[in-house]
Design a protein around this motif. Sequence first.
Motif, short mmCIF file in Angstrom:
data_model
loop_
_atom_site.label_atom_id
_atom_site.label_comp_id
_atom_site.label_asym_id
_atom_site.label_seq_id
_atom_site.Cartn_x
_atom_site.Cartn_y
_atom_site.Cartn_z
N HIS A 45 0.82 -1.22 0.00
CA HIS A 45 0.00 0.00 0.00
C HIS A 45 0.86 1.28 0.00
O HIS A 45 0.53 2.26 -0.66
CB HIS A 45 -0.90 -0.05 1.24
CG HIS A 45 -1.82 1.11 1.38
ND1 HIS A 45 -3.00 1.21 0.67
CD2 HIS A 45 -1.74 2.24 2.14
CE1 HIS A 45 -3.60 2.35 0.99
NE2 HIS A 45 -2.86 2.99 1.88
N HIS A 76 1.09 4.61 -2.51
CA HIS A 76 1.04 6.06 -2.24
C HIS A 76 2.22 6.76 -2.92
O HIS A 76 2.05 7.85 -3.48
CB HIS A 76 1.09 6.32 -0.74
CG HIS A 76 -0.27 6.26 -0.08
ND1 HIS A 76 -1.32 7.06 -0.47
CD2 HIS A 76 -0.74 5.50 0.94
CE1 HIS A 76 -2.38 6.80 0.28
NE2 HIS A 76 -2.05 5.86 1.15
N SER A 80 -0.16 9.85 5.94
CA SER A 80 -1.55 9.38 5.82
C SER A 80 -2.10 9.12 7.21
O SER A 80 -1.52 9.53 8.21
CB SER A 80 -1.56 8.11 4.96
OG SER A 80 -0.99 7.04 5.68
N ASP A 94 -6.70 7.06 -0.16
CA ASP A 94 -6.61 5.69 -0.68
C ASP A 94 -7.41 5.51 -1.96
O ASP A 94 -8.59 5.88 -2.02
CB ASP A 94 -7.11 4.71 0.40
CG ASP A 94 -6.12 4.61 1.55
OD1 ASP A 94 -5.00 5.16 1.42
OD2 ASP A 94 -6.47 3.98 2.57
ZN ZN Z 1 -3.26 4.93 2.47
#
Ligand code: ZN
Length: 348
Positions: free
Chosen positions: A109, A113, A134, A315
Motif C-alpha cells: 500500500h 502512495h 496518511s 486511498d
Molecule cells: Zn493509504
Amino acid sequence: MIILGIESSCDETSVSVMKDGAVISSLTHSQEEHSLYGGVVPEVASRAHLEKIDVLTKRVIKDCNLTIDKIDLIAVTDSPGLAGALLVGVSFALGLHTAYGIPITGVNHLDGHICSLFIEHPNIPTPFLCLLASGGHTAIYRYESYGNCRCLGRTVDDAAGEAFDKAGKLLGFPYPAGRAIEEEAAKAVNADKSDNTDATDDKKESIKFPIARLSSPNSLDFSFSGLKTAVKNFISSNSEQYIKENRPQICRAFQEAAVSSLVNNLSRASKSYDDGIKTIALGGGVACNGYLRDELIKKFGADNVYFPSPKFCTDNAAMIAMAGLKMYNASKTRFPNVGPSRGIAEAI
Ligand code: ZN
Ligand code: KG4
C-alpha cells in the motif's frame, strides 16, 4: 498494457482500470459508517468491502467498454492494512486470477502512495524526497527508481493523519477529521484578514502547540503523540465555552504545529544531501492539506514541489495499478500474500 487495480486495505473500497499508465476509469467508495465510532472498526470495514467490491469492479470495467479478458494484470493491495479488509480485496482478485487466468501481483500500500505521484507527473525528476503522510503512516523516502527507495525517517508513534483525526475527535469533528480541521483553521485565517487589529494578533499569539523534537538532532523521525496530548490538555484546562468560541484558532494552531514538523524534517532531509536534492513530493491523505502544500511551495519553490490531485492522495486503486505497472516494468511482480508487508517503501 491494461491493469486492474484493487484497493481495500482500510476504509476505502476502490477499483481502477489503467491503460499504459493512464487512468481510464476509477471508482472509490468511502465507508462513512466509521464516523459513528470515531475511527475505523475492522469488522465493519471488512463487511462493507464485501458489499461493494464486485459492484465497483463490474461498473469500472463497463465504464471503459472493456471485458474482463482484456485485462493484462491485476494489481491488488496485500499489505500493510487491516487483515480482514485486505483479505476481501485479495480473495476477490485471486478469484478473477483463477477464473480468467489473468496474471496477478500483490502491491504494498505504501508503494502505492509513492507511485500515485507518477499518475499525473510521469516525468518527475529523480531522485526526489517523498513525504508520505496518511492516517496510518508518516515517513520520508529518498526515491531513485522503482526498487531503489530508502526510508530516511518515520513516525515513532502516531501518524500525521492520525493526529489530525485524534485532535479532531477531541474538538468534536467526525472521523476522519483532517479536512474539517483545515477548513476550521481557514476560518481563523480569514477572520484575521478581515479584522487585522492588534487584539486579534494577541489572540493568535495566545494559542500555540509544541513542535516535537526527537532527542537525536540528526534524526528525521517524527512524533505526533505529544501534539495530541497538548490539544487534550488545552481543552481540559479551558472552559467549554472558550473552546467552542476559539475552535478555529485551536485548529489553526494545531495545523501549524503538525505541518511545521513535516516541513522541518523535509527541509533537513534535503539539506543532508550533497547532491542538492531539490525535488520534493507528497503522497497520502494529509497531502490534500492546502496549508502543507503552500508551506512547502514557500520553502522549496513551486517548480520543485509535486503532489497528486486529492483523489489520488487518499486511498485509491489507481495508485495500486500504477505501482503494479512499475513492478511489472521492473520484473518485480509477486504473488499476493496477506501477511508481513513487502515493498520498496518498507525495504529498509
Ligand atoms: Zn493509504
Ligand atoms: O491515505 P489515506 O486516505 O489513508 C491511509 O492510508 O491512512 O489518509 C487518510 C488520512 C486521514 O487521517 C485524514 O484525516 C487525512 O488523511 N486527511 C487530511 C486531509 N484530508 C485527509 N489531513 C489533513 N488535511 C486534509 N485536508
